[in-house]
Design a protein around this motif. Structure first.
Motif: not given
Length: 298
Positions: A196-200, A276-283
């Motif tokens: 979560d910290a990494a995602d933020d 990679d920074g794409d966890f929230h990207k579509s798909g």
């Protein structure tokens, strides 16, 4: 802080997961009222599965607000689902209250409103599990203190959240099983806090909010260096390794394929997607088990 345990399963196991998902939803409604059903998510379903015994259950079929015509199969009431429902409500409520504390008056309005809606359900759950409620509040207070200090260790706040989640197994009767679940949940809590910290990272860099990962690795712009990314990935992998070590010490029966795929596959994929920074990207996310959008949480 929740919303990262998202198993990608073959159809047979997704059906079983859906039954647990819907069983938890029915249990939330029965024990804590309709508002509690809004917190339903993958992570709390995973908790319910961990707390359930490994026996095959005879599912019921019923309609609900989301599936009013054909209905869905769902797990019948059980002590494990009752426990998971109460714990999920307590965790969700205090996550919302944490959101109130973390934002100014205007930006905290949605957290204040949602926590107000959930409060009657929380009071029922806290009355059923006063020790878990107390331990949750204690660990969140410790996290808040570390944040005020600007603690630059990732281990201390991650441990505080890991202990919080570990206590979800405290009511399990069998001492060996309880110890296995405590270890698994501890390291899952640590992993969730860190991911979560990494995602933020970028959002916190822009807002100036506390982020222990940024402080630990000196990431002032929310961007990883090659060295820091490698070191952090090893930390995440170590937590997953400790989870799988605990998992192998117990027989989980019908739930074993779901748990195995989650621990040996899903968590690594989610970790890679976040880094990679794409966890929230579509798909990037698997479909919800009900075929609908999630009704809350995460």
């Amino acid at each position: 802080m929740f919303g990262y345990v998202r198993p990608e399963l073959p159809e047979e196991e997704m059906i079983r997961f859906r039954q647990a998902y819907c069983g938890l939803c029915h249990t939330l409604g029965r024990r804590c009222g309709p508002a509690a059903q809004c917190i339903l998510n993958y992570d709390f379903t995973f908790l319910a599965i961990l707390l359930s015994d490994g026996e095959e259950a005879v599912c019921r079929r019923g309609r609900c607000a989301v599936h009013p015509v054909h209905g869905r199969d769902y797990l019948p009431p059980s002590a494990a689902l009752d426990l998971a429902a109460d714990e999920s409500v307590i965790l969700a409520y205090w996550q919302l209250r944490d959101g109130v504390e973390d934002h100014d008056w205007f930006h905290g309005l949605k957290y204040r409103g949602l926590s107000g809606v959930l409060e009657p359900a929380y009071r029922r759950a806290a009355a059923a599990l006063p020790d878990f409620d107390k331990s949750t509040r204690r660990q969140l207070a410790l996290l808040a203190e570390l944040e005020r200090e600007g603690c630059d260790s990732i281990d201390r706040p991650a441990d505080a959240f890991a202990v919080l989640l570990r206590e979800a197994a405290a009511a399990v009767d069998n001492p060996v099983r309880r110890r296995v679940l405590e270890q698994l949940l501890y390291h899952l809590g640590r992993w969730i806090y860190l991911i979560d910290a990494a995602d933020d990272l970028k959002a916190d860099a822009a807002s100036g909010n506390y982020n222990p990962v940024a402080l630990r690795f000196g990431l002032r712009d929310g961007r990883w260096t090659e060295e820091s990314r490698r070191a952090f990935a090893l930390t995440l992998d170590q937590s997953v390794h400790m989870m799988t070590t605990a998992f192998e010490l117990w027989e989980f029966g019908v739930w074993e394929p779901i748990l195995r795929e989650t621990l040996y596959g899903t968590l690594f994929r989610v970790g890679r997607a976040v880094l990679d920074g794409d966890f929230h990207k579509s798909g990037r996310r698997p479909p919800e088990p009900s075929g609908e959008k999630r009704r809350g949480g995460g």
